[in-house]
Write a protein that holds these residues in place. Sequence first.
Motif, mmCIF file in Angstrom:
data_model
loop_
_atom_site.group_PDB
_atom_site.id
_atom_site.type_symbol
_atom_site.label_atom_id
_atom_site.label_comp_id
_atom_site.label_asym_id
_atom_site.label_seq_id
_atom_site.Cartn_x
_atom_site.Cartn_y
_atom_site.Cartn_z
ATOM 1 N N LYS A 1 0.026 10.420 5.678
ATOM 2 C CA LYS A 1 -0.948 9.721 4.834
ATOM 3 C C LYS A 1 -0.516 9.751 3.368
ATOM 4 O O LYS A 1 -0.687 8.779 2.627
ATOM 5 C CB LYS A 1 -2.320 10.381 4.986
ATOM 6 C CG LYS A 1 -3.429 9.638 4.263
ATOM 7 C CD LYS A 1 -4.768 10.312 4.473
ATOM 8 C CE LYS A 1 -5.862 9.581 3.687
ATOM 9 N NZ LYS A 1 -7.183 10.233 3.851
ATOM 10 N N GLU A 2 0.079 10.871 2.968
ATOM 11 C CA GLU A 2 0.575 11.018 1.585
ATOM 12 C C GLU A 2 1.691 10.027 1.301
ATOM 13 O O GLU A 2 1.742 9.421 0.226
ATOM 14 C CB GLU A 2 1.072 12.449 1.367
ATOM 15 C CG GLU A 2 1.449 12.736 -0.080
ATOM 16 C CD GLU A 2 1.976 14.155 -0.280
ATOM 17 O OE1 GLU A 2 2.646 14.371 -1.304
ATOM 18 O OE2 GLU A 2 1.734 15.012 0.593
ATOM 19 N N SER A 3 2.593 9.835 2.269
ATOM 20 C CA SER A 3 3.695 8.874 2.111
ATOM 21 C C SER A 3 3.166 7.451 1.992
ATOM 22 O O SER A 3 3.666 6.652 1.196
ATOM 23 C CB SER A 3 4.660 8.973 3.292
ATOM 24 O OG SER A 3 5.221 10.258 3.369
ATOM 25 N N ARG A 4 2.127 7.150 2.799
ATOM 26 C CA ARG A 4 1.530 5.817 2.744
ATOM 27 C C ARG A 4 0.909 5.562 1.367
ATOM 28 O O ARG A 4 1.085 4.499 0.781
ATOM 29 C CB ARG A 4 0.473 5.651 3.837
ATOM 30 C CG ARG A 4 1.042 5.479 5.229
ATOM 31 C CD ARG A 4 0.019 4.880 6.179
ATOM 32 N NE ARG A 4 -1.150 5.743 6.357
ATOM 33 C CZ ARG A 4 -1.247 6.671 7.294
ATOM 34 N NH1 ARG A 4 -0.255 6.863 8.147
ATOM 35 N NH2 ARG A 4 -2.345 7.398 7.405
ATOM 36 N N SER A 5 0.185 6.565 0.872
ATOM 37 C CA SER A 5 -0.468 6.423 -0.441
ATOM 38 C C SER A 5 0.555 6.245 -1.560
ATOM 39 O O SER A 5 0.380 5.424 -2.459
ATOM 40 C CB SER A 5 -1.325 7.661 -0.733
ATOM 41 O OG SER A 5 -2.337 7.782 0.224
ATOM 42 N N LYS A 6 1.650 7.013 -1.475
ATOM 43 C CA LYS A 6 2.700 6.928 -2.494
ATOM 44 C C LYS A 6 3.371 5.555 -2.464
ATOM 45 O O LYS A 6 3.633 4.958 -3.513
ATOM 46 C CB LYS A 6 3.737 8.027 -2.263
ATOM 47 C CG LYS A 6 4.781 8.129 -3.370
ATOM 48 C CD LYS A 6 5.745 9.268 -3.108
ATOM 49 C CE LYS A 6 6.809 9.329 -4.200
ATOM 50 N NZ LYS A 6 7.802 10.403 -3.965
ATOM 51 N N ALA A 7 3.655 5.063 -1.254
ATOM 52 C CA ALA A 7 4.310 3.758 -1.120
ATOM 53 C C ALA A 7 3.421 2.636 -1.642
ATOM 54 O O ALA A 7 3.880 1.744 -2.359
ATOM 55 C CB ALA A 7 4.674 3.505 0.344
ATOM 56 N N VAL B 1 4.770 0.335 5.575
ATOM 57 C CA VAL B 1 3.919 1.417 5.065
ATOM 58 C C VAL B 1 3.033 1.988 6.163
ATOM 59 O O VAL B 1 2.904 3.209 6.309
ATOM 60 C CB VAL B 1 3.053 0.907 3.879
ATOM 61 C CG1 VAL B 1 1.927 1.895 3.565
ATOM 62 C CG2 VAL B 1 3.910 0.687 2.643
ATOM 63 N N PHE B 2 2.424 1.112 6.960
ATOM 64 C CA PHE B 2 1.497 1.591 7.994
ATOM 65 C C PHE B 2 2.208 2.190 9.204
ATOM 66 O O PHE B 2 1.560 2.753 10.079
ATOM 67 C CB PHE B 2 0.538 0.467 8.404
ATOM 68 C CG PHE B 2 -0.475 0.149 7.336
ATOM 69 C CD1 PHE B 2 -1.397 1.104 6.924
ATOM 70 C CD2 PHE B 2 -0.471 -1.086 6.698
ATOM 71 C CE1 PHE B 2 -2.322 0.831 5.921
ATOM 72 C CE2 PHE B 2 -1.389 -1.369 5.699
ATOM 73 C CZ PHE B 2 -2.322 -0.414 5.304
ATOM 74 N N ARG B 3 3.533 2.068 9.213
ATOM 75 C CA ARG B 3 4.302 2.764 10.256
ATOM 76 C C ARG B 3 4.631 4.205 9.850
ATOM 77 O O ARG B 3 5.081 4.992 10.677
ATOM 78 C CB ARG B 3 5.602 2.005 10.565
ATOM 79 C CG ARG B 3 5.411 0.791 11.481
ATOM 80 C CD ARG B 3 6.716 0.375 12.139
ATOM 81 N NE ARG B 3 7.697 -0.067 11.154
ATOM 82 C CZ ARG B 3 7.865 -1.335 10.789
ATOM 83 N NH1 ARG B 3 7.113 -2.286 11.340
ATOM 84 N NH2 ARG B 3 8.782 -1.663 9.896
#
Length: 318
Positions: free
Chosen positions: A232-238, A226-228
Amino acid sequence: MVGNATIPNFSSFFLVGIPGLEVFHCWFSIPVCLLYVMTLMGNGLIVLVIKEEPSLHQPMFFFLCMLAFNDVAISSAIAPRMLGIFWLDAHLIGFEVCLTQMYLIHTFSIIESALLVVMAFDRYVAICHPLHYATILTTPLVIRLGLVSVARGAIMVLPCPLLIKRLMYCTQNVIRHTYCEHMAVVKLACTDTYINRSYGIFVALSVILLDIGLISMSYVKILQAVFRLSSKESRSKALGTCAAHICTILFTYIPALFSFLTHRIGKRVPPSIHIIFASIYLLVPPAVNPLVYGVKTKQIRDQVVMLFLRKKDKDSKH
């Protein structure tokens, strides 16, 4: 209620309920009844929504269905008996019925833990290997994982009632608990219980350590992936897709660990507190899980809303 010392075994046990708080049994019955109703309705709704909506016929939701069925089973193994004690003073439970209840409760608890591991694996594959998700988590694998989860619980707990049958109960048949918990039954025996206690600890520790270890490994890998992500939106969704599962894990393991530890090392913990927590970890997660998944999982939330809207339209037409 208490047998003669010359009689080797009892035909029944006496379930006290919550020791020291018997006068409040009627009040305790209210949350127990509400939690049981929430469990039946919430998990029933989850299964109905997943069954009726083809877009939810995916491994993640199949595992959620398995969890829903198991939650209903766990709650049904304990809640009706507790309500019988609280409402009807139905304290007596047959020896064989007691062993059956004990077997079912501990089996379903281990299945629950296994399903949480499987769901963590599902999230790991979905986030770390999204392009291969469909090829890795095929329908046959989903079925096999479900069967292995059930088989592990059924096989691991089976020796417990068989080992209890070899014990002698000479002077006590009073179980200071709301249900037939393994150690509560074993402690009443007047013969050596070393094998019973050792096997109980082995099962509990092996399940907890293995399952928490596997879940932790999955989430370490998930967080790394996730942190890779650059967005930011993709991280939040994951992270959002994992939030419901993490809540379920916390609701399940924290009270269970407290109950396990107080049975072994918590000598100063009042019996009433221990028994309340031992009941909480079996009754609260099955009731809360549908709410958590309903709120945190967008697909389920949307489908629940659609289901009620369709029902409302049908009612208005009539």
